[in-house]
Design a protein around this motif. Structure first.
Motif, PDB file in Angstrom:
ATOM      1  N   THR A  18       0.830  -1.206   0.000  1.00 15.46           N
ATOM      2  CA  THR A  18       0.000   0.000   0.000  1.00 15.46           C
ATOM      3  C   THR A  18       0.863   1.254   0.000  1.00 15.46           C
ATOM      4  O   THR A  18       0.645   2.185  -0.790  1.00 15.46           O
ATOM      5  N   ASP A  85      -6.897   2.794   3.450  1.00 19.43           N
ATOM      6  CA  ASP A  85      -6.746   1.611   4.287  1.00 19.43           C
ATOM      7  C   ASP A  85      -5.444   0.887   3.962  1.00 19.43           C
ATOM      8  O   ASP A  85      -4.948   0.945   2.820  1.00 19.43           O
ATOM      9  N   THR A  88      -5.150  -1.422   0.732  1.00 16.40           N
ATOM     10  CA  THR A  88      -5.714  -0.842  -0.489  1.00 16.40           C
ATOM     11  C   THR A  88      -4.613  -0.244  -1.362  1.00 16.40           C
ATOM     12  O   THR A  88      -3.731   0.457  -0.870  1.00 16.40           O
ATOM     13  N   CYS A 143     -12.022   2.859   2.533  1.00 18.50           N
ATOM     14  CA  CYS A 143     -10.683   2.442   2.101  1.00 18.50           C
ATOM     15  C   CYS A 143      -9.978   3.537   1.301  1.00 18.50           C
ATOM     16  O   CYS A 143      -8.751   3.528   1.171  1.00 18.50           O
ATOM     17  N   THR A 189      -8.767  -3.056  -3.397  1.00 15.47           N
ATOM     18  CA  THR A 189      -8.626  -3.388  -1.987  1.00 15.47           C
ATOM     19  C   THR A 189      -8.671  -4.890  -1.768  1.00 15.47           C
ATOM     20  O   THR A 189      -9.182  -5.648  -2.595  1.00 15.47           O
TER      21      THR A 189
END
Length: 232
Positions: A18, A85, A88, A143, A189
């Motif tokens: 991420t 998030d 994600t 997210c 995600t």
């Protein structure tokens, strides 16, 4: 400057990808940014993964997603807040669309969501259905939610009386201030909740919410989907 705020509880496995996606997206657009991971009571290597990518780490002990996100916003310094998030991935296209919306006068917004990995066809169909619902109702999935700092502060931040659906509450609060957009560009995600929790557990959650409604969101008691210890 963009402040990427990433709440994280025991996210060592997925957090690195991420953070790398955020760094690459901002780099492609040559936008100034900061990465702030809000490590909420983790007992794995979440902080170490964050530090290895050059992210700032803020340690809190809330186990409360709204309070954790608010702590990140308070510690950040950017004019634009992007809440992402820890599971994600975003790319330059969705980030560019978000920034264009803000520069055009929007107070904030979100994006469509696609599940990563192998997911059953009916799950993809349900995801597409809810994406349309969110777009039509102007609600940003938590997210990926972006806004100006000014609008965030005027909205009072995330509602700390809620342990879930705080993204819905903030979306509505921001929309009262001005244009709140749901982008066509998607973010990707993790589908881990679909693997970690059974279809029956998801159904029970929906039925409890239908029965108790708002009262269910003010406690962790029946919110294992978000606060339980299981991970796939």
């Amino acid at each position: 400057m963009i402040s990427f705020i990433i709440p994280a509880h025991n996210e060592a496995r997925l957090l690195g990808a991420t953070l790398q996606s955020l760094r690459e997206a901002a780099g492609v657009l040559a936008e100034p940014f900061e990465l702030l991971v809000v490590d909420d009571a983790s007992d794995d290597g979440t902080a170490e993964v964050a530090q290895a990518t050059g992210a700032q780490v803020l340690r809190v002990e809330h186990r409360h997603i709204a309070a954790t996100r608010n702590a990140g916003a308070e510690a950040s310094t950017g004019d634009w807040l992007v809440f992402v998030d820890a599971d994600t991935l975003i790319d330059a296209a969705v980030l560019a669309a978000a920034l264009q919306a803000l520069r055009s006068g929007a107070v904030g917004g979100g994006a469509r969501v696609r599940m990563q990995g192998k997911v059953a066809w009916h799950v993809r169909l349900a995801t597409a259905f809810f994406a349309c619902v969110f777009r039509l109702t102007g609600i940003a999935p938590g997210c990926f939610l972006f806004c100006t700092r000014t609008a965030f502060e005027r909205a009072g931040g995330f509602d700390t009386t809620l342990y879930a659906a705080e993204d819905v509450a903030l979306s509505r609060a921001l929309a009262k201030q001005g244009s709140f957009v749901i982008l066509r560009e998607p973010v990707h995600t993790s589908a881990r909740k679909l693997h970690t929790f059974s279809a029956w557990e998801h159904l029970k959650l929906v039925l409890r919410f239908a029965w108790r409604r708002q009262h269910m969101l003010t406690s962790r008691e029946h919110l294992d989907l978000w606060y339980g210890k299981r991970r796939d």
